[in-house]
Design an enzyme around this catalytic site. Structure first.
Site, mmCIF file in Angstrom:
data_model
loop_
_atom_site.group_PDB
_atom_site.id
_atom_site.type_symbol
_atom_site.label_atom_id
_atom_site.label_comp_id
_atom_site.label_asym_id
_atom_site.label_seq_id
_atom_site.Cartn_x
_atom_site.Cartn_y
_atom_site.Cartn_z
ATOM 1 N NE ARG A 148 110.505 25.564 66.119
ATOM 2 C CZ ARG A 148 109.861 24.588 66.473
ATOM 3 N NH1 ARG A 148 109.775 23.299 66.153
ATOM 4 N NH2 ARG A 148 109.285 24.733 67.587
ATOM 5 C CE LYS A 159 111.629 32.758 70.354
ATOM 6 N NZ LYS A 159 110.757 31.825 70.452
ATOM 7 C CG ASP A 217 102.669 30.823 69.042
ATOM 8 O OD1 ASP A 217 104.377 31.275 68.731
ATOM 9 O OD2 ASP A 217 102.232 30.057 69.631
ATOM 10 C CD GLU A 222 107.998 33.091 67.424
ATOM 11 O OE1 GLU A 222 107.274 32.457 67.983
ATOM 12 O OE2 GLU A 222 108.621 33.447 68.644
ATOM 13 C CE LYS A 270 102.589 32.942 71.542
ATOM 14 N NZ LYS A 270 103.380 30.829 72.116
ATOM 15 C CG ASP A 304 106.043 33.972 69.893
ATOM 16 O OD1 ASP A 304 105.217 34.903 68.863
ATOM 17 O OD2 ASP A 304 106.161 32.954 70.539
HETATM 18 N N1 BES Z 1 107.599 32.057 72.011
HETATM 19 C C1 BES Z 1 106.965 30.409 72.261
HETATM 20 C C2 BES Z 1 107.852 29.375 73.643
HETATM 21 C C3 BES Z 1 107.711 29.803 74.943
HETATM 22 C C4 BES Z 1 105.955 29.063 75.571
HETATM 23 C C5 BES Z 1 108.421 31.099 75.208
HETATM 24 C C6 BES Z 1 106.293 30.008 77.346
HETATM 25 C C7 BES Z 1 108.124 31.268 77.084
HETATM 26 C C8 BES Z 1 106.993 30.484 77.920
HETATM 27 C C9 BES Z 1 107.791 30.174 71.163
HETATM 28 O O1 BES Z 1 107.947 30.645 70.236
HETATM 29 C C10 BES Z 1 106.054 29.227 70.941
HETATM 30 O O2 BES Z 1 105.220 29.972 70.406
HETATM 31 N N2 BES Z 1 106.460 27.528 70.635
HETATM 32 C C11 BES Z 1 105.493 27.024 70.306
HETATM 33 C C12 BES Z 1 105.909 25.850 69.445
HETATM 34 C C13 BES Z 1 104.907 25.227 68.414
HETATM 35 C C14 BES Z 1 103.972 25.664 67.866
HETATM 36 C C15 BES Z 1 105.295 23.696 68.539
HETATM 37 C C16 BES Z 1 105.165 26.256 71.389
HETATM 38 O O3 BES Z 1 106.068 26.272 72.600
HETATM 39 O O4 BES Z 1 104.071 26.258 71.668
HETATM 40 ZN ZN ZN Z 2 108.919 32.590 71.088
HETATM 41 ZN ZN ZN Z 3 106.277 31.643 68.967
#
Ligand code: BES
Ligand code: ZN
Ligand code: ZN
Length: 489
Positions: free
Chosen positions: A342, A256, A338, A340, A268, A261
């Site tokens: 996947r 990835k 968020d 993104e 966020k 992000d």
């Molecule tokens: N990049 C984040 C996941 C992440 C969280 C990486 C903490 C490193 C440390 C990912 O893109 C994300 O934001 N995931 C969301 C998914 C949710 C919206 C279903 C998450 O984990 O909150």
């Molecule tokens: Zn991410």
């Molecule tokens: Zn994200």
């Protein structure tokens, strides 16, 4: 830093410090010899300080160049001999180097810690431990050239040369990956990742193809296009190919590559956005792995794939409710911009499946839910093949890059069923790492019998130092993947 082997002769040693080991039941042979040379001062000090030789305990004593030519002696605890493994050696190396820095030693010698138990693998682990624990990201500091340690010499036989060189390759590739991950979003854009990929490819003679907007559209890589459309820095898809003469297996690795992000329109919070330069860790692991592959030249065909984009809000950004149709015909409704990772991985999994790999592995800082489940230090493994899962778990025990398997629970599949589309890009709050894994599985072709997804959201990037890692990027799971490749080569 220079890292080399030298003869096992303490009377000839020079330099600022010599590191020798002790188990809980007693000194190593080398430590005993050093102690003798120093008129038993070392063992006397150990007794006075109630030194128990617990793993990573250290004491030090200056020799003033009188009894030995080397200026200082550091004694490091190795714990119980029966419990010593590769990671214990890395940890011992790391705590020795802390002492080395304290006394400002620059040229150091190491007894081959753990060699009595682990043979040549001990030398490999020691090299890794030295390189990993002396890493710092100083590029943007005024005194960026300041290096603590100039050279490290390991007292071991010539026969360990090969494992020393493997340890060096693994350590250096990991630090190479860490250097890119630690770079912020204003320095590393998708285009910059592509430039680095080309540079590595030129050096090692890999094929390298970079897809820009035009090619992404032509190949219907609509996940990458959607996620990247809100940023001024256009998205890319990178394919690095290593094809050796003898091919035992074909492996696809995917990382990835979200260079930052922000969450997109589902932006966020201040707190959770802070470290999101780390969202390209999987991509950077691919780059480091390919570099090590170029050095090691295994009999395995390796394709490194990097879908990369910057996830930003803005007038052009993709939105909640948008529906994206992928090249395999599946449609996805966006419930959170968020989620993104996947979406860009889906394109890469479809593309990777077409390469007909024996094994396909993706690595991604994918979900906060995985960190909730396993904590900061453990990678979540999702796998459709029990043998591959077992092999990865076994390798990870040796590398110390902790992995724990989580289930691809089909009962949770309903959670990502779409109302206006085939699937949606998030499930509920519960089992968020699993529903992300189930989402990815939708894009792995049925012909790919061995696929593993590694959720590295926890261990890829540390907010405080741990084990032999400084705060920041760790390079996880690079060493595990390379050792796995070597095990099938
Ligand atoms: N990049 C984040 C996941 C992440 C969280 C990486 C903490 C490193 C440390 C990912 O893109 C994300 O934001 N995931 C969301 C998914 C949710 C919206 C279903 C998450 O984990 O909150
Ligand atoms: Zn991410
Ligand atoms: Zn994200």
């Amino acid at each position: 830093m220079e890292l080399r082997l030298i003869e096992r002769d303490i009377s000839k040693l020079k330099g600022d410090a010599l590191v020798v080991g002790a188990y809980e039941h007693g000194f190593t042979d080398m430590a005993k010899a050093v102690d003798k040379q120093m008129g038993r001062l070392l063992s006397a000090l150990a007794r006075d300080l109630a030194f128990k030789a617990k793993l990573s305990d250290t004491i030090y004593i200056p020799s003033h160049g009188k009894t030995l030519k080397v200026k200082n002696v550091i004694l490091v605890g190795l714990g119980k001999k029966g419990k010593l493994d590769e990671d214990a050696v890395r940890k011992a190396a790391s705590s020795s180097l802390k002492k080395v820095k304290e006394i400002k030693a620059k040229d150091i010698c190491f007894e081959a810690l753990g060699e009595d138990v682990l043979k040549e693998k001990g030398v490999k682990a020691l090299a890794e431990g030295i390189l990993l624990s002396s890493y710092e990201f100083r590029k943007y500091k005024k005194d960026k050239e300041k290096v603590h340690i100039k050279s490290a010499s390991i007292l071991a036989d010539k026969s360990t040369e090969k494992q020393l060189s493997l340890g060096k390759i693994l350590g250096e590739a990991t630090n190479f990956t860490r250097d890119i991950v630690n770079e912020p979003g204003n320095a590393i854009t998708p285009n910059e990742l592509a430039r680095i990929a080309k540079e590595i490819s030129r050096k090692y003679g890999f094929e390298c193809t970079v897809y820009g907007l035009k090619e992404l559209r032509k190949n219907k890589m609509n996940g990458i296009l959607a996620v990247g459309q809100g940023s001024k820095n256009p998205p890319k898809f990178i394919h690095i190919g290593y094809k050796p003469e003898r091919i035992k297996k074909r492996l696809v690795i995917i990382g990835k590559g979200i260079t930052f992000d922000s969450g997109g329109l589902n932006i966020k919070t201040q707190r959770s956005m802070k470290t999101m330069k780390c969202d390209k860790s999987g991509a950077c692991a691919v780059l480091g792995i390919m570099k090590a592959i170029g050095e090691l030249k295994p009999d395995v065909e390796v394709h490194g794939l990097i879908p990369t984009a910057e996830n930003m809000p803005g007038g052009e950004a993709f939105r909640p409710d948008d529906i994206i149709t992928f090249a395999n015909g599946k449609s996805v409704e966006i419930h959170s911009t968020d989620a993104e990772g996947r979406l860009i991985l889906a394109d890469a999994l479809i593309y990777g499946s077409k390469l007909r790999p024996n094994i396909m592995i993706d690595m991604a800082t994918l979900t906060g839910a995985c960190v909730v489940a396993l904590g900061n230090y453990t990678t979540g493994l999702f796998c459709n093949d029990d043998n591959l899962a077992r092999d990865l778990l076994n390798v990870s025990i040796r590398t110390g890059e902790k992995i724990w398997r989580l289930p691809l629970d089909e009962d949770l599949k309903d959670e990502i069923k779409g109302s206006y589309s085939d699937i949606k890009n998030i499930g509920s709050r519960y089992g968020g790492a699993i529903t992300a894994g189930l989402f990815l599985k939708e894009f792995v072709n049925k012909d790919v019998k061995s696929w593993a997804h590694l959720d590295i959201a926890g261990p890829a990037f540390l907010e405080k130092s741990w084990k032999y890692y400084a705060e920041g990027a760790t390079g996880v799971p690079l060493r595990t993947i390379i050792e796995f490749v070597l095990s099938i080569s």
